[in-house]
Design an enzyme around this catalytic site. Sequence first.
Site, PDB file in Angstrom:
ATOM      1  CB  THR A 140      -0.929  -0.001   1.232  1.00  0.00           C
ATOM      2  OG1 THR A 140      -1.583  -1.269   1.333  1.00  0.00           O
ATOM      3  CG2 THR A 140      -1.985   1.089   1.118  1.00  0.00           C
TER       4      THR A 140
ATOM      5  N   GLY B  44       3.665  -0.240  10.639  1.00  0.00           N
ATOM      6  CA  GLY B  44       4.684   0.061   9.645  1.00  0.00           C
ATOM      7  C   GLY B  44       6.102   0.037  10.180  1.00  0.00           C
TER       8      GLY B  44
ATOM      9  CG  HIS C 150       0.423  -9.430  -4.275  1.00  0.00           C
ATOM     10  ND1 HIS C 150       1.268  -8.481  -3.721  1.00  0.00           N
ATOM     11  CD2 HIS C 150      -0.788  -9.249  -3.683  1.00  0.00           C
ATOM     12  CE1 HIS C 150       0.591  -7.762  -2.837  1.00  0.00           C
ATOM     13  NE2 HIS C 150      -0.646  -8.193  -2.801  1.00  0.00           N
TER      14      HIS C 150
ATOM     15  NE  ARG D  29       7.608  -4.715   6.500  1.00  0.00           N
ATOM     16  CZ  ARG D  29       6.454  -4.239   6.946  1.00  0.00           C
ATOM     17  NH1 ARG D  29       5.331  -4.543   6.309  1.00  0.00           N
ATOM     18  NH2 ARG D  29       6.413  -3.469   8.011  1.00  0.00           N
TER      19      ARG D  29
END
Length: 332
Positions: A86, A300, A146, A168
């Site tokens: 996002t 986050g 994705h 990540r």
Amino acid sequence: MSKTEDKERKNDHMAHLADRYKDKLTTLPDKKVPLFGSLYMYQGFWYKCNKLQNIFSIESLLLAQETFKAHPADIYVTTFPKSGTTWIKSLVFATVNRTRYKNNTFSTHPLSRSNPHKCVPFIETELYRNTPNYPDEHSPRLLSTHTCYTSLPQTIVDCGCRIVYMCRNPKDVLVYFFHFLSKMRNKYQIPEIKLEDLFETFANGSIMYGPYWDHVKGYYKASIKHPTRILFLTYEDMTRDTANGVKRLAEFLGVPFTKEEEVYGSVDDIVRLCSLENLKDVDKDGLSHGIPNETFYREGKIGDWANHLTSEMIETLDQITKENFLGLNISF
């Protein structure tokens, strides 16, 4: 077309897809996974089928591979789920469109009124629309997926368009996946989710769009081969120095910031506009893909995994990551 009619059309289309590809699914390896139901292995990765009218399904991928037409000017935002999707969508949208919306006030900017998933829609959702969010004449089109690199529609790979990929730390991906699924329990009547079970599923790769490590390696190796077409980012680097990350993003996308823009704070404006504090309050009671917008946001933070994973989980994931990323310049 009303929302009800649009929903009915989408459901009819998905039912047609399920029938269209049912024979194909019988040829694919499959397994039952407690948290995700039936998963199908296709081109080395696991996908759900659309029995529950899941837009992000193996059928949608097959349809995209058959019918999606990419344009050379397109920009694609790609991620493994729960890798900051996002946020990176908002940064790309704000950076590319900063001239278009330069006269907008902060409160009237699209990202202050709409969830980033609506500003940078998934390819999968666009396949079901009569009128796509980004019609062909809009350039550049900003879209996302994705899907792993090796399964992208061939037109994306061949047309020379730009791809932004952000990964990540897998330990944070696991924790954020767990919290996301936990929030979804009531809406989709998902059984109680235990972190230990999701850990086992994640570690052995049996998760939607998994294995995670193969997903990351695919885009990393492609970015080394095609550095002008594929930008490989990490959530951690973007978080630690977002301003320089945005400038790097702009340079790659062919819209570098001018000296004047930097002096007048354009970079800082984008960082502020796309901050978690701003995004999480935008249309918080609305839906994206049938999912409450507030579900897409948490804290986050980098390293939240330390508050949730056991030492055994940490050791296992670190070892798998070390083995898979050996010799690659990927660090978190």
